[in-house]
Structures are given as C-alpha cells and as structure tokens.
Design an enzyme around this catalytic site. Sequence first.
Site, PDB file in Angstrom:
ATOM      1  N   THR A  55      39.251  35.856  41.716  1.00  0.00           N
ATOM      2  CA  THR A  55      40.000  36.147  42.642  1.00  0.00           C
ATOM      3  C   THR A  55      39.110  36.384  43.370  1.00  0.00           C
ATOM      4  O   THR A  55      39.015  36.478  44.380  1.00  0.00           O
ATOM      5  CB  THR A  55      41.759  37.473  42.456  1.00  0.00           C
ATOM      6  OG1 THR A  55      42.457  37.020  42.834  1.00  0.00           O
ATOM      7  CG2 THR A  55      40.574  38.398  42.455  1.00  0.00           C
ATOM      8  N   ASP A  65      50.147  39.036  43.938  1.00  0.00           N
ATOM      9  CA  ASP A  65      49.158  37.355  44.112  1.00  0.00           C
ATOM     10  C   ASP A  65      48.574  36.571  43.232  1.00  0.00           C
ATOM     11  O   ASP A  65      49.122  36.550  41.647  1.00  0.00           O
ATOM     12  CB  ASP A  65      48.087  36.583  45.321  1.00  0.00           C
ATOM     13  CG  ASP A  65      47.326  38.031  45.691  1.00  0.00           C
ATOM     14  OD1 ASP A  65      47.891  39.285  44.813  1.00  0.00           O
ATOM     15  OD2 ASP A  65      46.573  38.353  46.494  1.00  0.00           O
ATOM     16  N   GLU A 118      41.595  33.172  51.780  1.00  0.00           N
ATOM     17  CA  GLU A 118      43.071  31.948  50.621  1.00  0.00           C
ATOM     18  C   GLU A 118      43.395  30.622  50.755  1.00  0.00           C
ATOM     19  O   GLU A 118      43.581  29.870  50.519  1.00  0.00           O
ATOM     20  CB  GLU A 118      44.217  32.760  50.849  1.00  0.00           C
ATOM     21  CG  GLU A 118      44.379  33.689  49.741  1.00  0.00           C
ATOM     22  CD  GLU A 118      43.205  35.223  50.368  1.00  0.00           C
ATOM     23  OE1 GLU A 118      43.085  36.304  50.149  1.00  0.00           O
ATOM     24  OE2 GLU A 118      43.209  35.476  52.499  1.00  0.00           O
ATOM     25  N   ARG A 169      35.035  42.102  42.286  1.00  0.00           N
ATOM     26  CA  ARG A 169      34.090  42.270  43.137  1.00  0.00           C
ATOM     27  C   ARG A 169      32.436  42.471  42.720  1.00  0.00           C
ATOM     28  O   ARG A 169      31.417  41.876  42.657  1.00  0.00           O
ATOM     29  CB  ARG A 169      34.536  43.238  44.194  1.00  0.00           C
ATOM     30  CG  ARG A 169      35.382  43.049  45.168  1.00  0.00           C
ATOM     31  CD  ARG A 169      35.514  43.422  46.813  1.00  0.00           C
ATOM     32  NE  ARG A 169      36.376  43.918  47.282  1.00  0.00           N
ATOM     33  CZ  ARG A 169      36.743  43.750  48.630  1.00  0.00           C
ATOM     34  NH1 ARG A 169      35.556  43.434  49.573  1.00  0.00           N
ATOM     35  NH2 ARG A 169      37.849  43.907  48.926  1.00  0.00           N
ATOM     36  N   GLU A 191      39.119  46.094  42.651  1.00  0.00           N
ATOM     37  CA  GLU A 191      38.338  46.402  43.023  1.00  0.00           C
ATOM     38  C   GLU A 191      37.170  45.533  42.907  1.00  0.00           C
ATOM     39  O   GLU A 191      36.500  45.135  43.309  1.00  0.00           O
ATOM     40  CB  GLU A 191      38.811  46.575  44.522  1.00  0.00           C
ATOM     41  CG  GLU A 191      39.708  46.691  45.582  1.00  0.00           C
ATOM     42  CD  GLU A 191      40.173  45.055  46.106  1.00  0.00           C
ATOM     43  OE1 GLU A 191      39.129  44.410  46.330  1.00  0.00           O
ATOM     44  OE2 GLU A 191      40.790  45.246  46.568  1.00  0.00           O
TER      45      GLU A 191
END
Length: 672
Positions: free
Chosen positions: A636, A375, A548, A230, A226
């Site tokens: 992502t 994913d 998404e 980010r 994360e």
Amino acid sequence: MSFQIPKNAPTFGNPQQRQLEDRLWASSGVTARSRGGPGGGAGGSAGVLGDVQDRVGGFLNPNRASLPMYKDKPYAYAPSGRARPVYRRKRVLGLITLVVLGLLWYTGAFADHHAAAVGKFNQWGWLTADSKAKGAKADWDKRRKLVVDAMELSWDAYERYAWGYDEFHPVTKSGRHMAPKGLGWIIIDSLDTLMLMNLTSRLTHAREWLSTSLTWDQDQDVNTFETTIRMLGGLLSAHYLSTEFPNLAAITDDGPNMPGEDLYLEKAKDLADRLMAAFDSPSGIPYASVNLAQFKGIISHDDLGASSTAETTTLQLEFKYLAKLTGEKDFWDKAEKVMELVDNNGVKDGLVPIYIYATTGEFRGENIRLGSRGDSYYEYLIKQYLQTNKQEAVYQDMWREALQGVRKHLVTYTEPSHFTIIGERQSGLDGDLTPKMDHLVCFMPGTVALAATGGLTEQEARKLPTWSKQDEADMQLARELMQTCWGMYKYMATGLAAEITYFHIADPPLPESAPHQAPADFDPLPDAEWHKDFDVKPQDSHNLQRPETVESLFYMWRITGDMRYRDWGWEMFKSFMNYTAVEEGGGFSSLNNANVVPPVLRDNMESFWLAETLKYFYLLFSPDDLLPLDKVVLNTEAHPLPRFDMGKLFKTGWERKPRDKEGKLVTQPKTE
C-alpha cells in the site's frame, strides 16, 4: 529534457483550518512519544495542527511530538508556523503588491474558479515544454525522464537541506526528526524509487546512511502500520530489487558475497522483531503503536482504545514475505491470525467497521467506508491472494464478497451527470449514505481491475476459461470509478484533487443497478453541467501529493491499454510540476489550498511523494515489462514485492466459519 522550477509567488491568504475528521487521531496514526528526551529534533514548530495535537495529547503525555504519519488518515491544514528568513520578509510588501495585482487579474479572467484549467493559466510557461504537434505521437520516454528530473529535484532538495531528518519542509528549507536519532522515514521510503530510476549515486548515499546512522534501538513509540508499510516494506522491497534486478542502480557493496549484501534484510529483520510486540495483545489484533527499544505494544490513546481496522489488516504482505525470506514462521502466523480474528466478527456483506479493539478483537462502532481507516483492508484481501500465487482462495472469497457489498451498499450515482461514486455508511449499513469520497478511495479503480484480471492484460484475461460476466462488470465499475477520480482533479483550479470531495446525489440514492451514463469528457467551460455534481468544502481543499489516483491510472493503463489513462497521468504530472514546485531549489510541497491559483503551499513534502506518487508516474510512462503486474504485488506504499509459492513450511492456517445472509456466524452442530 529537463524543466525549470516554476517560481511560485507566495500567497498571504488565511486558509481555513479543518476540523479533524472523527476527532483527533493523534497517537494512533500521527504522533509518537519519546521517553528518552524531547525527540523533536531540529526544525522548530510543526505548525498549527501539531500544536493542537500536542495540547490535546498532553492530557496523556506532555512529551508527545507530532509525526507525519497520515497515509491512512485525512489531515487538517494551516499555514506553517515557521518564521521566514529575514531576506524574505524584506520582500513582503513587494510580493503582496504582486499578489494583489495577480488576484485582480485572476478575478477578472476566471470569475468561476472551476474554469481555471491548467492549459489556460500557464503562469510559468513550463506546460508547453513537452508540447507536441496535433496528432503527433507522444514521446513517453522523454516524459518518463521528466519524472526522473522531478525525483532528482525532490531528493536533492531533501539531501541539501534536511539530510537524515524524517520530515522535510521545502519552503523553509528545514527538517525535523520523529525520533531522537531519526528513523530514516524519507530515506528508506525512497530506496526502491531510486533503484527503479537507476539513480546510483543517490542510492549509494542512502545506503551509507543506513549502514552508519540508522538504529532501531530507540526509546520511541511508532505507529505499527505506518512503520510496517513504509520502513519494513521499503527495506524488503530494496532487498528484493537489489537481489533480483542487480543491474538497477548497481552498487558493488550490495553484490553477492560483498559486505553489504544483506544490509536491507538485516535492518528489516531487526525492525520486524520489534514490531512483533504489537501482536502481543489479549486478542492477537495488533496494538496501534510499538515502543522500539522496549519491544512493547501500546494501545491506541484515541478512539476509546480501538485500533484502526485498515491498519491492523495492512501488515500481512510485509510480514509474510519476511517469513518466506527468513523461514521464521512466527512472522507469518501472527500476521495471518489477524485476518481470521477480523473475519470471525461475522460482518454483513463483507464490509467491516473502521475500528477494532486489540483487547477483545471486536469491532467498535458501525462506520463503514473505503476511505481513511478502511481502505487498505480491502486492498490487502486481493493482494494476499495474488502474493502467494493464488494459493490462498480464502482471500479471494473475502474480496469478492466485499466488492459485492460495496456495490450493494456504497455505490450510487451523482446528479445530474451520473458519475459513479463510492459513498460512506457512517451509521452502519442501515444508516444513510453519505456522498463523500476521500482521495484515498481512488485506490479502488486500479485494485478492482487488478482483482478482475489477476495482473494480466484485459485482453489476456478474457481468454481464460475462468473469465466471467462478473469480471466484465467489475472492469466496467473500475472504468467508471476512474472517471470520477479524474473528475476530482479536473474540478479544482490547479488540476490537483482535494483531500475530500462531496457529491450531489438523488434522495433516496440510486441503487447500483440504476441506469447511468456519465459524460466521456469533462467540458472545460465554467458553466459546464458536470460541475454541479461535485462539491469541495473549503476545509477539504488541501492536496497532500497523494498517489491513489495515479496509482489507479497505472493499473488501468497496464491492464486495459487505453491511452486516455496515460494522457490523464501526464496532465496530472504537469499540474504537480506547475503548482507544487518550491522556489530556490526547494523541490515540491503539498498544498494547503489546491483550489486557488497561485496555490497555497503547506511547506511539507510527504515521503509518499517519493515512494509512491513519482514512482507511479514513472511506471505509468515506462514500458510494461518494468515490474510486470503478474509477477509482483505492490504494497500500500507502492513497494514492490515478489509473488511466491508458499512451499511446505507455510499454509493458510484458518478457514472461514459458516454464516447466514446477515453475515452472522452460524453455530455448527457437533458431530458425535
């Protein structure tokens, strides 16, 4: 044209608390530990889920605090534990009366909650703010401006009530830190969105905070994945945009030869040096967490110590771009090595289990899915290939193998309407197919289309000598999956998808090769047959403002030019505006229950609402020359990074080992 914030009437129901999928995932993705003090900051309790996590986590560390790190994981919801201000409590009886009357009307008018189409329940009147005459051309510039308005409302609410905090709770107008001094979670994640929307004054305030308040030297455990996608991704994207597109939200301080020229890159480099400790495992597979001040990787406290496969393989775009910028090859080598280690497990048909041990480099269990924890492994295969201008063919090979594996083992069709879905094999490829799709899986339509065309339009790609029947088939699969993901929105009362949707399928499931033809449109009547294909369980009915589906709509619009994808995006945006807006200037909130009107607000604004969801709406409604897909890759977390040539310093440092039809590695005879 700007819009008025809808006045959401609070509801006083008791939304069901979800049992956490795959047991608690506390430290691997949602929690952190602070040894340097309480680390909780301001803002009070994190709610019921946070309490549950803290109690369970207390067996390992009594000081663990809950964190909003759930990009890659489903979440459980319950009403916020924060007390309402006194002036609101005085209005409770009156509001309850209004809600009861509203519910009585709602029950009579919408006996079937699936018939509560947004266009028929225009409670706040905003849905007609951009109405157009039948047959008239939509004003996409005006619609894009409305997205900017939504961004300004969201950012200004955060700036007013929770500036500098890592969490923002828009209903209670409060914030909370994830580390003693804050990590810039919302601020850094939003930098490139502010740039793209040319919001200069807000970007200036954000830069000031980075320059004067942000420090990574905190005795704090953070999630490796994360924090990379980010924070590191956000800083690198801000550096890229401010360097290559200096007219976007132009700030004098970050110009060439100015004092702040390298601010984003310096902060990124400092953070990356600390995150590199995650790769110091016996195998080279990164640990789930890192202590920033101690430069120390930390094994996952859950899942028997295994890391999430998606998390370990969704660091490469960021570290490889940083290596290109700095010339420090170690960033490249450590991140790239992970791909070799994962591939050397020799999985069948390119489909990887969702857990992997950092200690041994071996997979744990056989759970195969493209939702949480699986994913972005697949997403980063094709994006690594594109990032280095198609110079690393190994990642395209892995993507193609995996996509064929998805077709063979995970794709099936629903009953009675034959929508295309991607299911899960929770007990391995020889186990049963579970007809379940996390909202996270809806990254796939756009990613499949991107892989087929390389970022060109479909019309352009078809003229290439490399275009094949398989590419045509992949584009058809992308279209079918996009239809299904849009159906997940149309099925819900608010027009906003659930976190998880189940489907009705044949027994045994139909193979990917079976004839199928889903309806082209979704009949709005409450007894329409297509409703029978979908099933949302009460505990899965929350909506996290996830990006998404609009992400895939953006890719599908850019690649196919089919106006339906823009139109669907506009419908979706209107639903967000009407059902997630918070009264009294609070911005927007995720929902505990998206299947009732009025909806049940959760009192949390996800950082990816600003970093991804609103950005993708903005790009969807923008001209195609803004961030052209054949020039950039978006990580992502929707942070745009440039494509580049590897040059002499970098290369693909590994080759795939031969394997048999079952995916097992084949030992090659030694040559004399």
